[in-house]
Design a protein around this motif. Structure first.
Motif, PDB file in Angstrom:
ATOM      1  N   ALA A  27       0.846  -1.184   0.000  1.00 30.85           N
ATOM      2  CA  ALA A  27       0.000   0.000   0.000  1.00 30.85           C
ATOM      3  C   ALA A  27       0.888   1.243   0.000  1.00 30.85           C
ATOM      4  N   GLY A  28       0.549   2.208  -0.834  1.00 29.28           N
ATOM      5  CA  GLY A  28       1.288   3.458  -0.881  1.00 29.28           C
ATOM      6  C   GLY A  28       2.553   3.421  -1.717  1.00 29.28           C
ATOM      7  N   SER A  29       2.802   2.307  -2.399  1.00 23.58           N
ATOM      8  CA  SER A  29       4.019   2.200  -3.202  1.00 23.58           C
ATOM      9  C   SER A  29       3.814   2.819  -4.589  1.00 23.58           C
ATOM     10  N   PHE A  30       4.915   3.004  -5.293  1.00 21.92           N
ATOM     11  CA  PHE A  30       4.899   3.530  -6.664  1.00 21.92           C
ATOM     12  C   PHE A  30       5.835   2.651  -7.483  1.00 21.92           C
ATOM     13  N   HIS A  31       5.312   2.032  -8.529  1.00 22.97           N
ATOM     14  CA  HIS A  31       6.124   1.152  -9.357  1.00 22.97           C
ATOM     15  C   HIS A  31       5.989   1.506 -10.824  1.00 22.97           C
ATOM     16  N   PHE A  32       7.075   1.269 -11.561  1.00 25.64           N
ATOM     17  CA  PHE A  32       6.973   1.277 -13.012  1.00 25.64           C
ATOM     18  C   PHE A  32       6.841  -0.163 -13.479  1.00 25.64           C
ATOM     19  N   LEU A  33       6.078  -0.342 -14.542  1.00 27.51           N
ATOM     20  CA  LEU A  33       6.008  -1.643 -15.182  1.00 27.51           C
ATOM     21  C   LEU A  33       6.628  -1.443 -16.564  1.00 27.51           C
ATOM     22  N   THR A  34       7.759  -2.070 -16.780  1.00 23.40           N
ATOM     23  CA  THR A  34       8.461  -1.839 -18.046  1.00 23.40           C
ATOM     24  C   THR A  34       8.527  -3.125 -18.860  1.00 23.40           C
ATOM     25  N   GLY A  35       8.997  -2.983 -20.098  1.00 30.87           N
ATOM     26  CA  GLY A  35       9.064  -4.108 -21.016  1.00 30.87           C
ATOM     27  C   GLY A  35       8.761  -3.596 -22.402  1.00 30.87           C
ATOM     28  N   SER A  36       9.342  -4.258 -23.407  1.00 30.69           N
ATOM     29  CA  SER A  36       9.143  -3.778 -24.767  1.00 30.69           C
ATOM     30  C   SER A  36       7.691  -3.988 -25.179  1.00 30.69           C
ATOM     31  N   ARG A 150     -10.570  11.359 -14.812  1.00 26.98           N
ATOM     32  CA  ARG A 150     -11.587  10.327 -14.592  1.00 26.98           C
ATOM     33  C   ARG A 150     -11.035   9.206 -13.721  1.00 26.98           C
ATOM     34  N   ALA A 151      -9.749   8.909 -13.912  1.00 26.12           N
ATOM     35  CA  ALA A 151      -9.158   7.808 -13.145  1.00 26.12           C
ATOM     36  C   ALA A 151      -8.995   8.158 -11.670  1.00 26.12           C
ATOM     37  N   VAL A 152      -8.827   9.447 -11.363  1.00 23.25           N
ATOM     38  CA  VAL A 152      -8.521   9.802  -9.975  1.00 23.25           C
ATOM     39  C   VAL A 152      -9.690  10.437  -9.225  1.00 23.25           C
ATOM     40  N   ILE A 153     -10.776  10.785  -9.931  1.00 21.60           N
ATOM     41  CA  ILE A 153     -11.879  11.512  -9.283  1.00 21.60           C
ATOM     42  C   ILE A 153     -12.459  10.745  -8.090  1.00 21.60           C
ATOM     43  N   GLY A 154     -12.461   9.430  -8.195  1.00 20.86           N
ATOM     44  CA  GLY A 154     -13.047   8.630  -7.116  1.00 20.86           C
ATOM     45  C   GLY A 154     -12.063   8.316  -5.995  1.00 20.86           C
ATOM     46  N   ARG A 155     -10.915   9.030  -5.959  1.00 24.73           N
ATOM     47  CA  ARG A 155      -9.871   8.783  -4.959  1.00 24.73           C
ATOM     48  C   ARG A 155      -9.598   7.284  -4.808  1.00 24.73           C
ATOM     49  N   PRO A 156      -9.114   6.668  -5.896  1.00 21.94           N
ATOM     50  CA  PRO A 156      -8.915   5.217  -5.867  1.00 21.94           C
ATOM     51  C   PRO A 156      -7.765   4.832  -4.926  1.00 21.94           C
ATOM     52  N   ASP A 157      -7.829   3.613  -4.423  1.00 23.93           N
ATOM     53  CA  ASP A 157      -6.737   3.096  -3.591  1.00 23.93           C
ATOM     54  C   ASP A 157      -5.577   2.670  -4.464  1.00 23.93           C
ATOM     55  N   LEU A 158      -5.924   2.295  -5.717  1.00 23.99           N
ATOM     56  CA  LEU A 158      -4.896   1.818  -6.633  1.00 23.99           C
ATOM     57  C   LEU A 158      -5.074   2.540  -7.963  1.00 23.99           C
ATOM     58  N   ASN A 184       0.229   9.790  -5.235  1.00 27.36           N
ATOM     59  CA  ASN A 184       0.907   8.766  -4.451  1.00 27.36           C
ATOM     60  C   ASN A 184       1.187   9.274  -3.035  1.00 27.36           C
ATOM     61  N   LYS A 185       1.546  10.528  -2.957  1.00 27.22           N
ATOM     62  CA  LYS A 185       1.808  11.114  -1.635  1.00 27.22           C
ATOM     63  C   LYS A 185       0.544  11.152  -0.790  1.00 27.22           C
ATOM     64  N   LEU A 186      -0.610  11.254  -1.467  1.00 27.94           N
ATOM     65  CA  LEU A 186      -1.880  11.256  -0.731  1.00 27.94           C
ATOM     66  C   LEU A 186      -2.312   9.840  -0.334  1.00 27.94           C
ATOM     67  N   THR A 188      -2.345   6.933  -2.542  1.00 28.81           N
ATOM     68  CA  THR A 188      -2.738   6.006  -3.596  1.00 28.81           C
ATOM     69  C   THR A 188      -1.540   5.162  -4.054  1.00 28.81           C
ATOM     70  N   THR A 189      -1.767   3.876  -4.157  1.00 28.03           N
ATOM     71  CA  THR A 189      -0.750   2.987  -4.706  1.00 28.03           C
ATOM     72  C   THR A 189      -0.749   3.161  -6.219  1.00 28.03           C
ATOM     73  N   VAL A 190       0.428   3.323  -6.820  1.00 26.09           N
ATOM     74  CA  VAL A 190       0.474   3.654  -8.246  1.00 26.09           C
ATOM     75  C   VAL A 190       1.320   2.643  -9.006  1.00 26.09           C
ATOM     76  N   MET A 191       0.835   2.270 -10.184  1.00 27.05           N
ATOM     77  CA  MET A 191       1.649   1.486 -11.096  1.00 27.05           C
ATOM     78  C   MET A 191       1.519   2.084 -12.489  1.00 27.05           C
ATOM     79  N   VAL A 192       2.652   2.442 -13.079  1.00 20.89           N
ATOM     80  CA  VAL A 192       2.657   3.072 -14.393  1.00 20.89           C
ATOM     81  C   VAL A 192       3.378   2.156 -15.377  1.00 20.89           C
ATOM     82  N   ALA A 193       2.682   1.706 -16.389  1.00 24.17           N
ATOM     83  CA  ALA A 193       3.316   0.890 -17.431  1.00 24.17           C
ATOM     84  C   ALA A 193       3.889   1.811 -18.485  1.00 24.17           C
ATOM     85  N   THR A 194       5.103   1.573 -18.856  1.00 26.55           N
ATOM     86  CA  THR A 194       5.733   2.438 -19.863  1.00 26.55           C
ATOM     87  C   THR A 194       6.912   1.726 -20.495  1.00 26.55           C
ATOM     88  N   HIS A 195       7.254   2.121 -21.727  1.00 27.72           N
ATOM     89  CA  HIS A 195       8.518   1.636 -22.262  1.00 27.72           C
ATOM     90  C   HIS A 195       9.468   2.807 -22.505  1.00 27.72           C
TER      91      HIS A 195
END
Ligand SMILES: Nc1ncnc2c1ncn2[C@@H]1O[C@H](COP(=O)(O)OP(=O)(O)O)[C@@H](O)[C@H]1O
Ligand SMILES: [Mg+2]
Lengths: 218, 298
Positions: A27-36, A150-158, A184-186, A188-195
């Protein structure tokens, strides 16, 4: 918050796109999800926002084993997850405001609350002048901000974001990342997929890397 | 119900726009069939009253000379009385005495001495049970089979046949009403599915955002309700003048059983609520169609 144990995904009778994927997001972590491209980032996120079932393994979301949850229990879990889809998935017939209001309406919020919170958030992401604009009239970057609102209006946990910086330049990409950091500081657990390696290297967050269907920590 | 929020752009669907034009004729047909049921059951009720109460069985005089004839006729009468008293629905059967018979005929035939010489048919007075009247058609058959020369009041038997036929028609009309409901419901079901296919992307987004199935189903259901109600009101507007015309024609004919051709209050009420019934049916069907389709999603 999220726990994957030996999870695999396959489409139809095809090969397993993901194999024995195990990780957890505290809970409260921030991760990148990477990969081609084609590594399975979107597939992994789809499992997390309950758009798709794993073909084997165990997924625990908010302490609930997804495989043994009843179908009618899933919407409540989905409402705790905010998703920025790769292709935004805005509803073209609704204004920016109504698009952002969707998660609140779905959760049964009053129209009063909606009128109070939605314009504020859209103003905060710099769309004060476009409250009533429909997505087809917005630029790519503007659509992206509506999608994020739209993704954050409901104050999601994830919060899950699938290549949110895919088609904007690095400058705007960094601004979006700061927005996610704020959330994330507030709490929310965050995961961002990116290459986008450049982006990942400029921020101090751990990455989970997908390659050949396997996950390794980067 | 009409101003509830909707996220789906259902007003623009070509597939649902035809719905009122389906419901209108369906409500019309249904109303006519229902009116038929009410009118028929009114008629049947009246005829039922006519065939209940008392009836008369006639035994033709047997051939032969006066004494032989009288004796054989008496045998037949006894046989018939025994049969009648044993028949379900008959309270009491009693043969008229010679004196009663003569008294009955005297006003027309005068001289009662002469009457006694004639081979008169015998008459049996039958009182039936009001709560469970006998099956007159079966009784006629049984009498004809067992007692020579016996016959039941023609008019009553004919009415019984008519009642039986009317009852069949009544059931047929009820079956038609149900069939119309089924067809309407099936059409709404498939129209809703088509609508869902058109809006698949929007539905998917709502689903992923965490909308419960009923949140989505309700929007389709509300739409189906409004469309069916519109159609139903049009259908009703077509029906009312037709039914009033039938009622007026019947009243002008007066007399006979045609006077009962006008619709009773309960009939009018059930016709008037048809648009609402159609709207509810459409609403429930659409809701069910959406739930069934969404149940296939995770
Ligand atoms: N719905 C689908 N049906 C079949 N194969 C799919 C489907 N979605 C993705 N795939 C396949 O799964 C693999 C991983 O795709 P994806 O998860 O989109 O990867 P990424 O997001 O990392 O580019 C790809 O080979 C892709 O072709
Ligand atoms: Mg992807």
């Amino acid at each position: 918050m999220v726990q994957f144990d030996n999870v695999a995904v396959r489409y139809g009778y095809g090969p397993e796109i993901l194999q024995d994927v195990s990780f957890s997001l505290p809970a409260g972590s921030f991760h990148f999800l990477t990969g081609s491209s084609g590594a399975g980032k979107s597939s992994l996120l789809r499992l997390m926002y309950l758009a798709q079932r794993q073909s084997r393994g165990r997924i625990v979301l908010f302490g609930r084993d997804i495989a043994t949850s009843r179908r009618y229990e899933l919407p409540a879990l989905r409402r705790r997850v905010g998703v920025v889809f790769q292709d935004f998935r805005l509803l073209d017939h609704l204004s920016a405001m109504d698009n952002v209001a969707l998660p609140l309406r779905v959760a049964g919020a009053s129209e009063n609350d909606i009128r109070k919170f939605v314009p504020d958030l859209l103003t905060w992401v710099g769309l004060a002048d476009h409250l009533h604009a429909k997505p087809p009239t917005l630029s790519g970057g503007q659509k992206q901000r509506v999608a994020i609102a739209r993704a954050v209006i409901g104050r999601p946990d994830l919060l899950l974001a699938d290549e949110p910086t895919g088609n904007v330049d690095d400058h705007i990409a960094m601004r979006l990342m700061y927005l996610f950091e704020e959330l994330n500081k507030l709490g929310t657990t965050v995961m961002v997929a990116t290459h986008n390696e450049n982006l990942v290297s400029r921020l101090p967050y751990p990455q989970l890397h997908l390659e050949n269907g396997q996950m390794r920590r980067g | 119900m009409f101003s509830r929020h909707s996220d789906l752009p259902l007003e623009k669907d070509a597939t649902s726009r035809f719905l009122p034009w389906l419901v209108a004729p369906m409500v019309f047909l249904c109303a006519v069939a229902l009116a038929g049921v009410f009118i028929l059951s009114g008629l049947i009720g009246r005829w039922d009253r006519d065939v209940s109460g008392t009836l008369t069985v006639e035994i033709a005089a047997a051939s032969g000379d006066a004494r032989e004839s009288a004796e054989r006729t008496r045998e037949r009468v006894d046989q018939a009385v025994a049969l009648l008293n044993g028949f379900p629905g008959v309270a009491n059967a009693r043969a008229l005495t010679q004196d009663q018979l003569v008294a009955l005929l005297a006003p027309w035939l005068g001289n009662s001495e002469l009457l006694r010489e004639l081979p008169l048919p015998a008459l049996i007075d039958v009182t039936t049970r009001a709560e469970s009247p006998p099956d007159l058609i079966a009784l006629t058959a049984k009498l004809a089979q067992t007692v020579e020369g016996a016959s039941l009041d023609d008019h009553r038997v004919w009415l019984s046949r008519l009642i039986r036929l009317s009852r069949s028609i009544e059931w047929l009309a009820i079956a038609i009403v149900m069939l119309i409901g089924g067809v309407t419901s099936a059409t709404v079901f498939y129209a809703t599915r088509t609508g869902m296919a058109i809006h698949q992307e929007v539905i998917e987004v709502l689903h992923l955002i965490g909308a419960p199935d009923d949140y989505i189903a309700r929007q389709f259901a509300d739409r189906a309700f409004v469309l069916a109600l519109k159609g139903g009101v049009v259908g009703l507007a077509l029906t009312v003048p037709v039914l009033m015309l039938i009622g007026m024609t019947a009243r002008r004919l007066e007399g006979g059983f045609l006077a009962e051709l006008s619709l009773p209050i309960l009939g009018w009420l059930s016709v008037l609520v048809l648009p609402a019934v159609a709207a509810l049916l459409a609403m429930l069907t659409a809701r069910m169609a959406v739930h069934r389709t969404l149940a296939r999603l995770l």
